[in-house]
Design an enzyme around this catalytic site. Structure first.
Site, short mmCIF file in Angstrom:
data_model
loop_
_atom_site.label_atom_id
_atom_site.label_comp_id
_atom_site.label_asym_id
_atom_site.label_seq_id
_atom_site.Cartn_x
_atom_site.Cartn_y
_atom_site.Cartn_z
N GLU A 165 -15.47 54.88 -13.31
CA GLU A 165 -14.08 55.07 -12.90
C GLU A 165 -13.99 55.66 -11.50
O GLU A 165 -13.10 55.31 -10.73
CB GLU A 165 -13.33 55.95 -13.90
CG GLU A 165 -13.12 55.30 -15.27
CD GLU A 165 -12.38 53.96 -15.18
OE1 GLU A 165 -11.68 53.71 -14.18
OE2 GLU A 165 -12.51 53.16 -16.12
N TYR A 175 -5.12 59.26 -13.08
CA TYR A 175 -5.65 57.98 -13.55
C TYR A 175 -7.00 58.15 -14.25
O TYR A 175 -7.20 57.69 -15.39
CB TYR A 175 -5.81 56.96 -12.39
CG TYR A 175 -6.72 55.85 -12.84
CD1 TYR A 175 -6.26 54.88 -13.71
CD2 TYR A 175 -8.07 55.84 -12.48
CE1 TYR A 175 -7.10 53.91 -14.22
CE2 TYR A 175 -8.91 54.87 -12.97
CZ TYR A 175 -8.43 53.91 -13.84
OH TYR A 175 -9.27 52.97 -14.34
N ASP A 190 -3.11 52.79 -12.86
CA ASP A 190 -3.65 52.47 -11.54
C ASP A 190 -2.77 51.39 -10.91
O ASP A 190 -1.68 51.09 -11.39
CB ASP A 190 -5.10 51.99 -11.67
CG ASP A 190 -5.16 50.64 -12.35
OD1 ASP A 190 -4.22 50.29 -13.08
OD2 ASP A 190 -6.15 49.91 -12.14
#
Length: 362
Positions: free
Chosen positions: A46, A129, A147
């Site tokens: 991520e 996020y 996102d």
DNA sequence: AAGTCGGGGAC
DNA sequence: GTCCCAGACTT
């Protein structure tokens, strides 16, 4: 009028969830960070994927996990080695924050990535996020992970005309996801939205005829899918004139400089360089010579111009005039003397890799 | 809210 | 050339 609950009247949340998740389970790409649910690997992926495309990330992810397979391994590594593994990916504070956060997880949480929003969100580099992505994908907890993909997809599904470039827009979409998310499989739901955004609901010319949720899509019904999302433009990068030198001595050594620990390209290595100005009485070459003398006490005879490098960042453009030069004395210790072979052990920004390459070929 | 912080791929 | 990408942090 952007009241989310108002927009959900007549919207079949359950059918939307099933159509999205079934499509995702059938069509999802076989990506290296989807081989298991290891929270550490989800986390690394991520961070790498922030503002970075999947195809760019794949090789970096594989080599990074090979070098640092566990939280322990990354926590114990030297920052130089970690930066080298990130070289070329950009936004280098991401990996410095990641290592700081991993060290905190090792020391404070016994090496276990927190599974709650409060502790997870306090870790360096873990914003709204990434927090939601780790909670939903690694721990199957129904939290939004909003996102750019999710804002684009949801703006079309619910016909939301807010400017998604504004900071406050994200909260509106999080509110929507809290209403929409599947409590049974939040991982597939969140990943499905992003996968849809990447493969079908693309920024320009979305493939609505292939979309598994088009019958739920307000923008498709109204024929305005190409108008959404609304996103204001950002301003142009500002040009900056630089002069740089590949510095060497008569024994085949090179001299490189480590950038400051804050700001642009923090802690990366570079060839000595300085910002120069035009229309003065001095040439770029003369300005660079004087800088090397005053900053590093280096006496140098610079070559003629080898070439120029242009490098575009998000907010500025470097126009670099490149020289080479032999040092005649021993410069300050703030310049590190290395052999040509040792270049590859140091992390350089792409702009300075271009400079090295130009020097090697001239 | 606006600026900082990389790099590359798609068009 | 333009846009934008599985954003976060600072001011």
């Amino acid at each position: 009028m952007n009241d989310i609950k108002e927009k959900l009247h007549g919207f079949s949340v359950n059918e939307f969830q099933q159509d999205l998740i079934n499509w995702f389970l059938a069509e999802k790409r076989d990506l290296p960070w989807r081989k298991d649910q290891d929270p550490y690997k989800v986390w690394v992926s991520e961070i790498m994927l922030q503002q970075t495309r999947v195809d760019t990330v794949i090789p970096y992810f594989n080599s990074f996990i090979t070098k640092f397979p566990t939280i322990e391994a990354l926590a114990d590594a030297d920052e130089e080695e970690v930066l080298k593994a990130w070289e070329g990916l950009g936004y280098y504070s991401r990996v410095r924050n990641l290592q700081a956060a991993v060290r905190e997880v090792k020391e404070v949480y016994g090496g276990v990535v927190p599974n709650n929003p409060e502790e997870l969100g306090k870790l360096k580099g873990v914003g709204p996020y990434t927090k939601g992505a780790i909670l939903s994908i690694a721990y199957n907890i129904p939290e939004p992970a909003v996102d750019g993909n999710v804002m684009r997809v949801i703006s079309r599904i619910l016909s939301i005309w807010e400017d998604i470039a504004k900071p406050k827009a994200r909260k509106l979409f999080e509110e929507a996801i809290y209403e929409l998310i599947d409590k049974e499989d939040p991982s597939s739901f969140n990943q499905g939205l992003m996968e849809l955004g990447a493969l079908i609901c693309t920024p320009t010319s979305p493939s609505c005829l292939l979309c598994p949720v088009r019958e739920h899509c307000s923008a498709f019904v109204e024929g305005v899918q190409a108008e959404l999302p609304i996103k204001s433009k950002k301003k142009k990068p500002k040009p900056l004139q630089m002069a740089a030198v590949v510095l060497y001595d008569n024994e085949g050594n090179l001299y490189i400089h480590k950038r400051p620990s804050t700001g642009l390209l923090a802690n990366l290595w570079e060839h000595p360089n300085v910002e120069v100005t035009q229309s003065k009485s001095k040439t770029y070459r003369e300005q660079l010579t004087e800088y090397l003398e005053s900053e590093y006490e280096a006496k140098v005879n610079l070559s003629e111009l080898i070439g120029t490098v242009e490098h575009v960042f998000s907010h500025l453009i470097w126009n670099i005039s490149v020289y080479s030069g032999e040092v005649k004395n021993k410069p300050k210790e703030t310049l590190k003397r290395i052999t040509k072979q040792e270049l590859e052990q140091h992390a350089f920004p792409v702009s300075h890799q271009k400079i090295t390459k130009m020097w090697g070929e001239h």
